[in-house]
Design an enzyme around this catalytic site. Sequence first.
Site, PDB file in Angstrom:
ATOM      1  N   ASP A 129       0.898  -1.261  -0.183  1.00  0.00           N
ATOM      2  CA  ASP A 129      -0.122  -0.096  -0.140  1.00  0.00           C
ATOM      3  C   ASP A 129       1.049   1.165   0.007  1.00  0.00           C
ATOM      4  OD1 ASP A 129      -1.776   2.006   0.373  1.00  0.00           O
ATOM      5  OD2 ASP A 129      -1.788   1.424   2.599  1.00  0.00           O
ATOM      6  N   GLY A 143      -9.109   7.435  -5.454  1.00  0.00           N
ATOM      7  CA  GLY A 143      -7.915   7.196  -4.858  1.00  0.00           C
ATOM      8  C   GLY A 143      -7.885   5.457  -4.658  1.00  0.00           C
ATOM      9  N   ASP A 171      -6.696   3.501  -2.530  1.00  0.00           N
ATOM     10  CA  ASP A 171      -6.809   3.444  -0.879  1.00  0.00           C
ATOM     11  C   ASP A 171      -8.108   3.519  -0.774  1.00  0.00           C
ATOM     12  OD1 ASP A 171      -6.567   6.250  -1.477  1.00  0.00           O
ATOM     13  OD2 ASP A 171      -5.587   6.643   0.372  1.00  0.00           O
TER      14      ASP A 171
END
Length: 260
Positions: free
Chosen positions: A6, A108, A110
């Site tokens: 990540d 995004g 994430d």
Amino acid sequence: MLLAIDAGNTNVVFALLDGGVIRARWRIATDARRTADEYAVWLHQLLALEGLDRSAIDAVIVGTVVPRALHNLQVLANKYFGVDALIAGRPPIEWPIELDVAEPGTVGADRVLNSMAAHAAHPGDLIVIDFGTATTFDVVDYSGAYKGGVIAPGINLSLDALVAAAARLPRIAIEAPDGDMSVIGRTTEAQMHIGIFWGYVSMMEGITKRMKAEIGRPTKVISTGGLAILFDKHTGIFDAVEPDLTVQGLALLYGGRSAT
């Protein structure tokens, strides 16, 4: 084993998963200039501390909001683990959830990963709060569709801007103010602690209250990110704290890749 990466604006998190269970996780500051070789030396040492060899890793998946960091992570996967890294949101593992917003391509990675993982663990309508470089509020409906959200400056970013713009203000730690619960500070430093910390708590509580009113159905609030546990001690808005939500989203995406 799966290496899930990540890559955020502030840190890159490497998590080693075995059968969907996180075996180890490591964090390094984000630097788009860091080479695959530098990553490899660092990771090799950490793997050794866990009693593992790099040959144990047979798959790599990357989720990133830092495009310049992606190339070296792809080289890392290919050169040192002998695999092509899967990139979250790109073929062959495009997003399996609906992005019901005006510009789906700008969401995004994430935030989508967090939404996936939160929906998998918690039924019903959700608000997912992620404390990162920015603090994001994401709304996920009962069907798992991403409906939009809010982007606010992260608390560290807010503090950095305040200190940089005011010459006489000191740098303070991000923590709850000491002593009683008074919001009337008696020193400059106390006033800064109150403004940064309780101001941020009030912002979170205010936004979630407005979001819940707009959603109009019972809604759970799920928090993630490094400061989630700190804030959980001082507000009652969180129904669950999930520190590894983004990594869990990567694992889910990898596990479901054959269905996309």
